[in-house]
Design a protein around this motif. Structure first.
Motif, mmCIF file in Angstrom:
data_model
loop_
_atom_site.group_PDB
_atom_site.id
_atom_site.type_symbol
_atom_site.label_atom_id
_atom_site.label_comp_id
_atom_site.label_asym_id
_atom_site.label_seq_id
_atom_site.Cartn_x
_atom_site.Cartn_y
_atom_site.Cartn_z
ATOM 1 N N MET A 189 -1.456 -9.367 3.442
ATOM 2 C CA MET A 189 -1.583 -8.622 2.194
ATOM 3 C C MET A 189 -1.501 -9.672 0.864
ATOM 4 O O MET A 189 -1.392 -9.012 -0.271
ATOM 5 C CB MET A 189 -0.290 -7.449 2.159
ATOM 6 N N SER A 190 -0.938 -10.929 1.359
ATOM 7 C CA SER A 190 -0.917 -11.748 0.146
ATOM 8 C C SER A 190 -2.133 -12.137 -0.548
ATOM 9 O O SER A 190 -2.194 -12.537 -1.743
ATOM 10 C CB SER A 190 -0.519 -13.108 0.886
ATOM 11 N N THR A 191 -3.381 -11.840 -0.081
ATOM 12 C CA THR A 191 -4.758 -11.924 -0.796
ATOM 13 C C THR A 191 -5.142 -10.494 -1.422
ATOM 14 O O THR A 191 -6.351 -10.588 -1.972
ATOM 15 C CB THR A 191 -5.723 -12.485 -0.004
ATOM 16 N N ALA A 192 -4.328 -9.670 -1.156
ATOM 17 C CA ALA A 192 -4.986 -8.118 -1.574
ATOM 18 C C ALA A 192 -5.070 -8.105 -3.210
ATOM 19 O O ALA A 192 -4.107 -8.712 -4.019
ATOM 20 C CB ALA A 192 -3.880 -7.161 -0.974
ATOM 21 N N ARG A 193 -5.842 -7.310 -3.617
ATOM 22 C CA ARG A 193 -6.251 -7.120 -5.070
ATOM 23 C C ARG A 193 -5.458 -5.924 -5.417
ATOM 24 O O ARG A 193 -6.213 -4.788 -5.133
ATOM 25 C CB ARG A 193 -7.522 -7.221 -5.400
ATOM 26 N N TRP A 194 -4.425 -5.871 -6.211
ATOM 27 C CA TRP A 194 -3.479 -4.719 -6.523
ATOM 28 C C TRP A 194 -4.220 -4.212 -7.772
ATOM 29 O O TRP A 194 -4.476 -4.879 -8.665
ATOM 30 C CB TRP A 194 -2.077 -5.022 -6.388
ATOM 31 N N ARG A 195 -4.128 -2.877 -7.954
ATOM 32 C CA ARG A 195 -4.170 -2.280 -9.226
ATOM 33 C C ARG A 195 -3.247 -1.073 -9.480
ATOM 34 O O ARG A 195 -2.688 -0.404 -8.493
ATOM 35 C CB ARG A 195 -5.711 -1.768 -9.450
ATOM 36 N N VAL B 254 3.286 2.684 -9.330
ATOM 37 C CA VAL B 254 2.937 2.334 -7.997
ATOM 38 C C VAL B 254 1.621 1.528 -8.210
ATOM 39 O O VAL B 254 0.619 1.849 -9.154
ATOM 40 C CB VAL B 254 2.653 3.191 -6.958
ATOM 41 N N GLU B 255 1.433 0.553 -7.219
ATOM 42 C CA GLU B 255 -0.151 -0.181 -7.130
ATOM 43 C C GLU B 255 -0.694 0.249 -5.913
ATOM 44 O O GLU B 255 0.157 0.373 -4.871
ATOM 45 C CB GLU B 255 0.278 -1.671 -7.329
ATOM 46 N N VAL B 256 -2.034 0.310 -5.855
ATOM 47 C CA VAL B 256 -2.660 0.302 -4.740
ATOM 48 C C VAL B 256 -3.726 -0.647 -4.531
ATOM 49 O O VAL B 256 -4.127 -1.200 -5.615
ATOM 50 C CB VAL B 256 -3.327 1.933 -4.730
ATOM 51 N N CYS B 257 -4.257 -0.875 -3.379
ATOM 52 C CA CYS B 257 -5.189 -1.617 -3.177
ATOM 53 C C CYS B 257 -6.445 -0.950 -2.418
ATOM 54 O O CYS B 257 -6.280 -0.214 -1.374
ATOM 55 C CB CYS B 257 -4.554 -2.744 -2.259
ATOM 56 N N ASN B 258 -7.655 -1.415 -2.879
ATOM 57 C CA ASN B 258 -8.659 -0.946 -2.262
ATOM 58 C C ASN B 258 -9.613 -1.619 -1.196
ATOM 59 O O ASN B 258 -10.487 -1.394 -0.691
ATOM 60 C CB ASN B 258 -10.088 -0.690 -3.440
ATOM 61 N N ASP B 259 -8.848 -2.609 -0.897
ATOM 62 C CA ASP B 259 -9.563 -3.659 0.067
ATOM 63 C C ASP B 259 -9.619 -3.288 1.727
ATOM 64 O O ASP B 259 -9.884 -4.058 2.381
ATOM 65 C CB ASP B 259 -8.841 -5.021 -0.105
ATOM 66 N N PHE B 260 -8.905 -2.137 2.039
ATOM 67 C CA PHE B 260 -8.770 -1.720 3.190
ATOM 68 C C PHE B 260 -9.339 -0.366 3.644
ATOM 69 O O PHE B 260 -8.633 0.672 3.328
ATOM 70 C CB PHE B 260 -7.206 -1.604 3.724
ATOM 71 N N VAL C 218 0.201 0.896 -0.642
ATOM 72 C CA VAL C 218 1.180 1.443 -1.730
ATOM 73 C C VAL C 218 2.158 0.490 -2.101
ATOM 74 O O VAL C 218 2.641 0.475 -0.952
ATOM 75 C CB VAL C 218 1.214 2.757 -1.754
ATOM 76 N N ARG C 219 2.435 0.192 -3.125
ATOM 77 C CA ARG C 219 3.644 -0.731 -3.327
ATOM 78 C C ARG C 219 4.304 -0.390 -4.556
ATOM 79 O O ARG C 219 3.375 0.084 -5.763
ATOM 80 C CB ARG C 219 3.534 -2.113 -3.202
ATOM 81 N N ASP C 220 5.736 -0.602 -4.816
ATOM 82 C CA ASP C 220 6.246 -0.564 -6.158
ATOM 83 C C ASP C 220 5.959 -1.602 -6.987
ATOM 84 O O ASP C 220 6.082 -2.836 -6.736
ATOM 85 C CB ASP C 220 7.741 -0.486 -6.102
ATOM 86 N N SER C 221 5.454 -1.494 -8.119
ATOM 87 C CA SER C 221 5.158 -2.476 -9.001
ATOM 88 C C SER C 221 6.266 -3.452 -9.698
ATOM 89 O O SER C 221 5.998 -4.375 -10.082
ATOM 90 C CB SER C 221 4.177 -1.752 -10.182
ATOM 91 N N LYS C 222 7.194 -2.883 -9.335
ATOM 92 C CA LYS C 222 8.651 -3.407 -9.842
ATOM 93 C C LYS C 222 9.055 -4.339 -8.886
ATOM 94 O O LYS C 222 10.224 -5.106 -9.234
ATOM 95 C CB LYS C 222 9.694 -2.539 -10.348
ATOM 96 N N ASN C 223 8.743 -4.262 -7.525
ATOM 97 C CA ASN C 223 9.050 -5.182 -6.264
ATOM 98 C C ASN C 223 7.893 -5.570 -5.515
ATOM 99 O O ASN C 223 7.541 -5.046 -4.535
ATOM 100 C CB ASN C 223 10.043 -3.940 -5.669
ATOM 101 N N LEU C 224 7.101 -6.772 -6.337
ATOM 102 C CA LEU C 224 5.961 -7.065 -5.634
ATOM 103 C C LEU C 224 6.053 -7.837 -4.214
ATOM 104 O O LEU C 224 5.079 -7.799 -3.586
ATOM 105 C CB LEU C 224 5.447 -8.073 -6.554
ATOM 106 N N MET D 2 3.602 0.598 1.697
ATOM 107 C CA MET D 2 3.378 1.579 2.664
ATOM 108 C C MET D 2 1.935 1.831 2.695
ATOM 109 O O MET D 2 1.246 1.624 1.766
ATOM 110 C CB MET D 2 4.074 2.984 1.643
ATOM 111 N N MET D 3 1.541 1.977 4.203
ATOM 112 C CA MET D 3 0.171 2.114 4.414
ATOM 113 C C MET D 3 0.048 3.380 4.796
ATOM 114 O O MET D 3 0.273 3.941 5.923
ATOM 115 C CB MET D 3 -0.189 1.214 5.673
ATOM 116 N N LEU D 4 -0.920 4.107 3.898
ATOM 117 C CA LEU D 4 -1.348 5.617 4.277
ATOM 118 C C LEU D 4 -2.670 5.694 4.543
ATOM 119 O O LEU D 4 -3.642 5.036 4.072
ATOM 120 C CB LEU D 4 -1.271 6.267 2.694
ATOM 121 N N ASP D 5 -2.873 6.555 5.610
ATOM 122 C CA ASP D 5 -4.323 6.932 6.048
ATOM 123 C C ASP D 5 -4.878 7.462 4.883
ATOM 124 O O ASP D 5 -4.321 8.186 4.060
ATOM 125 C CB ASP D 5 -4.143 7.974 7.069
#
Length: 63
Positions: free
Chosen positions: A1-7, A21-27, A33-39, A44-47
């Motif tokens: 997840m360290s190289t993920a591009r979050w938005r 919240v931030e999400v990542c489209n790389d998967f 999904v992560r809390d943008s205040k706690n990088l 949380m990995m959602l199907d």
């Protein structure tokens, strides 16, 4: 997840703009999904099929 591009999710908001919240489209098929205040916090990995119900639950206040 360290190289993920979050938005920041377009579903983020809140009255003060601090419920973000931030999400990542790389998967493909999965929405991280992560809390943008706690990088460095948990991710949380959602199907992909669970993303829409998750967003709807957040929007209607049931989560």
């Amino acid at each position: 997840m360290s190289t993920a591009r979050w938005r920041k999710s377009s579903y983020s908001g809140g009255e003060q703009g601090d419920e973000c919240v931030e999400v990542c489209n790389d998967f493909p098929g999965t929405v991280p999904v992560r809390d943008s205040k706690n990088l460095t916090g948990p991710v949380m990995m959602l199907d992909g099929a669970a993303w829409r119900p998750f967003v709807n639950s957040v929007k209607d206040g049931s989560l």
